[in-house]
Design a protein around this motif. Structure first.
Motif, PDB file in Angstrom:
ATOM      1  N   ALA A 112       0.819  -1.214   0.000  1.00  0.00           N
ATOM      2  CA  ALA A 112       0.000   0.000   0.000  1.00  0.00           C
ATOM      3  C   ALA A 112       0.848   1.259   0.000  1.00  0.00           C
ATOM      4  CB  ALA A 112      -0.939  -0.008   1.209  1.00  0.00           C
ATOM      5  N   ASN A 113       2.089   1.162   0.463  1.00  0.00           N
ATOM      6  CA  ASN A 113       2.981   2.315   0.475  1.00  0.00           C
ATOM      7  C   ASN A 113       3.852   2.400  -0.774  1.00  0.00           C
ATOM      8  OD1 ASN A 113       2.379   3.776   2.814  1.00  0.00           O
ATOM      9  ND2 ASN A 113       3.545   2.384   4.105  1.00  0.00           N
ATOM     10  N   ASN A 114       3.592   1.578  -1.765  1.00  0.00           N
ATOM     11  CA  ASN A 114       4.353   1.654  -2.999  1.00  0.00           C
ATOM     12  C   ASN A 114       4.250   3.059  -3.590  1.00  0.00           C
ATOM     13  OD1 ASN A 114       3.857   1.471  -6.204  1.00  0.00           O
ATOM     14  ND2 ASN A 114       5.565   0.156  -5.584  1.00  0.00           N
ATOM     15  N   PRO A 115       5.362   3.694  -3.958  1.00  0.00           N
ATOM     16  CA  PRO A 115       5.314   5.078  -4.460  1.00  0.00           C
ATOM     17  C   PRO A 115       4.418   5.270  -5.679  1.00  0.00           C
ATOM     18  CG  PRO A 115       7.557   4.482  -3.886  1.00  0.00           C
ATOM     19  CD  PRO A 115       6.751   3.214  -3.777  1.00  0.00           C
ATOM     20  N   ASP A 116       4.396   4.306  -6.601  1.00  0.00           N
ATOM     21  CA  ASP A 116       3.551   4.450  -7.790  1.00  0.00           C
ATOM     22  C   ASP A 116       2.069   4.410  -7.422  1.00  0.00           C
ATOM     23  OD1 ASP A 116       5.750   4.655  -9.441  1.00  0.00           O
ATOM     24  OD2 ASP A 116       5.799   2.511  -9.909  1.00  0.00           O
ATOM     25  N   SER A 117       1.705   3.486  -6.535  1.00  0.00           N
ATOM     26  CA  SER A 117       0.314   3.406  -6.108  1.00  0.00           C
ATOM     27  C   SER A 117      -0.088   4.631  -5.287  1.00  0.00           C
ATOM     28  CB  SER A 117       0.079   2.128  -5.293  1.00  0.00           C
ATOM     29  OG  SER A 117       0.210   0.987  -6.109  1.00  0.00           O
ATOM     30  N   GLN A 118       0.826   5.106  -4.440  1.00  0.00           N
ATOM     31  CA  GLN A 118       0.536   6.299  -3.656  1.00  0.00           C
ATOM     32  C   GLN A 118       0.377   7.532  -4.547  1.00  0.00           C
ATOM     33  OE1 GLN A 118       0.192   7.057  -0.086  1.00  0.00           O
ATOM     34  NE2 GLN A 118      -0.485   4.937  -0.339  1.00  0.00           N
ATOM     35  N   LEU A 119       1.167   7.594  -5.623  1.00  0.00           N
ATOM     36  CA  LEU A 119       1.029   8.714  -6.551  1.00  0.00           C
ATOM     37  C   LEU A 119      -0.331   8.663  -7.242  1.00  0.00           C
ATOM     38  CD1 LEU A 119       2.336  11.179  -7.888  1.00  0.00           C
ATOM     39  CD2 LEU A 119       3.283   9.633  -9.634  1.00  0.00           C
ATOM     40  N   TRP A 120      -0.783   7.467  -7.618  1.00  0.00           N
ATOM     41  CA  TRP A 120      -2.104   7.308  -8.245  1.00  0.00           C
ATOM     42  C   TRP A 120      -3.205   7.770  -7.290  1.00  0.00           C
ATOM     43  CZ3 TRP A 120      -4.659   6.907 -12.551  1.00  0.00           C
ATOM     44  CH2 TRP A 120      -5.931   6.316 -12.606  1.00  0.00           C
ATOM     45  N   ILE A 121      -3.121   7.376  -6.027  1.00  0.00           N
ATOM     46  CA  ILE A 121      -4.102   7.806  -5.025  1.00  0.00           C
ATOM     47  C   ILE A 121      -4.092   9.326  -4.891  1.00  0.00           C
ATOM     48  CG2 ILE A 121      -4.642   7.808  -2.555  1.00  0.00           C
ATOM     49  CD1 ILE A 121      -3.633   4.906  -2.470  1.00  0.00           C
ATOM     50  N   HIS A 122      -2.898   9.879  -4.818  1.00  0.00           N
ATOM     51  CA  HIS A 122      -2.764  11.320  -4.598  1.00  0.00           C
ATOM     52  C   HIS A 122      -3.315  12.127  -5.772  1.00  0.00           C
ATOM     53  CE1 HIS A 122      -1.140  14.897  -2.699  1.00  0.00           C
ATOM     54  NE2 HIS A 122      -0.574  15.234  -3.844  1.00  0.00           N
ATOM     55  N   ILE A 123      -2.904  11.774  -6.974  1.00  0.00           N
ATOM     56  CA  ILE A 123      -3.328  12.543  -8.148  1.00  0.00           C
ATOM     57  C   ILE A 123      -4.825  12.376  -8.405  1.00  0.00           C
ATOM     58  CG2 ILE A 123      -3.053  12.846 -10.635  1.00  0.00           C
ATOM     59  CD1 ILE A 123      -0.757  13.921  -8.902  1.00  0.00           C
ATOM     60  N   THR A 124      -5.334  11.147  -8.305  1.00  0.00           N
ATOM     61  CA  THR A 124      -6.778  10.965  -8.528  1.00  0.00           C
ATOM     62  C   THR A 124      -7.590  11.713  -7.476  1.00  0.00           C
ATOM     63  OG1 THR A 124      -6.710   8.858  -7.324  1.00  0.00           O
ATOM     64  CG2 THR A 124      -6.563   8.755  -9.728  1.00  0.00           C
ATOM     65  N   GLY A 125      -7.097  11.790  -6.244  1.00  0.00           N
ATOM     66  CA  GLY A 125      -7.805  12.517  -5.204  1.00  0.00           C
ATOM     67  C   GLY A 125      -7.861  14.011  -5.481  1.00  0.00           C
ATOM     68  N   TRP A 126      -6.713  14.615  -5.711  1.00  0.00           N
ATOM     69  CA  TRP A 126      -6.662  16.061  -5.926  1.00  0.00           C
ATOM     70  C   TRP A 126      -7.315  16.454  -7.250  1.00  0.00           C
ATOM     71  CZ3 TRP A 126      -4.148  20.183  -3.114  1.00  0.00           C
ATOM     72  CH2 TRP A 126      -3.757  19.799  -1.822  1.00  0.00           C
ATOM     73  N   HIS A 127      -7.157  15.634  -8.282  1.00  0.00           N
ATOM     74  CA  HIS A 127      -7.802  15.935  -9.556  1.00  0.00           C
ATOM     75  C   HIS A 127      -9.318  15.793  -9.433  1.00  0.00           C
ATOM     76  CE1 HIS A 127      -9.486  14.671 -13.521  1.00  0.00           C
ATOM     77  NE2 HIS A 127      -8.783  15.707 -13.936  1.00  0.00           N
ATOM     78  N   SER A 128      -9.785  14.771  -8.724  1.00  0.00           N
ATOM     79  CA  SER A 128     -11.219  14.508  -8.631  1.00  0.00           C
ATOM     80  C   SER A 128     -11.965  15.606  -7.890  1.00  0.00           C
ATOM     81  CB  SER A 128     -11.473  13.157  -7.963  1.00  0.00           C
ATOM     82  OG  SER A 128     -11.049  12.097  -8.794  1.00  0.00           O
ATOM     83  N   VAL A 129     -11.394  16.115  -6.788  1.00  0.00           N
ATOM     84  CA  VAL A 129     -12.114  17.174  -6.068  1.00  0.00           C
ATOM     85  C   VAL A 129     -12.156  18.452  -6.894  1.00  0.00           C
ATOM     86  CG1 VAL A 129     -11.753  16.254  -3.749  1.00  0.00           C
ATOM     87  CG2 VAL A 129     -10.078  17.838  -4.715  1.00  0.00           C
TER      88      VAL A 129
END
Length: 312
Positions: A112-129
């Motif tokens: 869950a702390n994989n940098p690529d997966s964390q980047l996907w979570i981060h970008i989809t979150g900020w882009h979605s809001v």
């Protein structure tokens, strides 16, 4: 996940963004609920995250609590003071460090702390809001505010395991990122299960309020997504519903701009998030009325406890 549910979340400083920032404006807007639902659905297109969610089963056993903690984490990073935000990051990464396993289709290990997966979570979150804010709120940000928003998105990424150099800093950069990751996005039976569960959560485990809210938001959330994602995820809807959703949701979000109504609505399904939102709108001044420079974000991040961040 917040650091402490009993201490005020903004006593030390104004955190990383502060009053007047686009992050404060967008993450505390009523449209952020639509953006959040959009983000957690999108996460499932990453096969390693889909496997992690399916293996943990947290959203199925107690969806309201699990999603409340996640939304509270995003809101904490946006509006809390630097100490609270950094501690929330530390606690979340400690929890994520225990979430490892094998993605069943590829046979590769996930973390869950994989940098690529964390980047996907981060970008989809900020882009979605931001997407939800543009479609169902006041509309697009002025150019200078949008530039600042993506700069703030990159600052917030320092509190996760993402490589700061990989974080897009403009709308075009986000588009390029989505094009670059698209070849590795996919769905599976377990991903479909998670997506549909989050769009229309059953009342049995979530309660009536969460059941109703998820169904009210779902058409608006789906309307924000590109056709290929809707088809791939198996949750496409008609053009008629796409057309009806925006004006109806705009009426709801207009009333939701009133802090007292916004906090009251959140208490029904997301009490932890409601507490943070209530403190934010109360407007208490911290001891130091300044924001923390980006370099200090990285310094605080480097002092966090080591976490597992192995590649998928």
């Amino acid at each position: 996940m917040t650091a402490n549910t009993h201490e005020p979340m903004r006593t030390q400083d104004y955190g990383f963004f502060g009053p007047g920032s686009p992050s404060w404006k967008i993450w505390t807007a009523p449209t952020s609920l639509i953006g959040f639902q959009r983000a957690v659905v999108l996460e499932h297109f990453d096969p390693f995250l889909a496997a992690a969610v399916a293996d943990m089963r947290g959203i199925y056993s107690n969806p309201a609590r699990r999603l409340d903690r996640t939304l509270a984490y995003f809101l904490t990073i946006a509006v809390a003071d630097s100490r609270t935000a950094t501690e929330a990051s530390r606690l979340l990464m400690r929890v994520h460090s225990q979430v490892t396993g094998v993605e069943p289709i590829s046979g590769k290990r996930y973390s869950a702390n994989n940098p690529d997966s964390q980047l996907w979570i981060h970008i989809t979150g900020w882009h979605s809001v931001l997407k939800a804010y543009e479609m169902y709120g006041p509309g697009p940000l002025p150019a200078d505010e949008e530039r600042r928003y993506w700069e703030e998105c990159a600052i917030a990424a320092n509190l996760q395991t993402c490589n700061p150099a990989d974080v897009p800093r403009s709308r075009q950069g986000v588009r390029d990122y989505f094009e670059a990751v698209r070849p590795r996005l996919c769905t599976s039976e377990r991903a479909h299960e998670g997506m549909h569960y989050l769009l229309r959560t059953p009342a049995a485990n979530a309660g009536i309020a969460f059941w109703a809210i998820s169904r009210m938001l779902a058409p608006a959330t789906i309307a924000t997504l590109p056709k290929w994602m809707r088809v791939l995820g198996g949750f496409d809807q008609t053009a008629l519903i796409d057309g009806i959703a925006p004006p109806l949701i705009r009426v709801v979000t207009t009333f939701g701009q009133w802090p007292v109504l916004k906090v009251a609505a959140l208490r029904l399904s997301a009490p932890r998030t409601a507490r943070i939102m209530g403190e934010h709108h109360r407007g208490d001044q911290p001891r130091n009325t300044h924001t923390v420079p980006p370099v200090n974000v990285r310094e605080q991040r480097e002092h966090l406890e080591p976490v597992t961040a192995s590649a998928g």
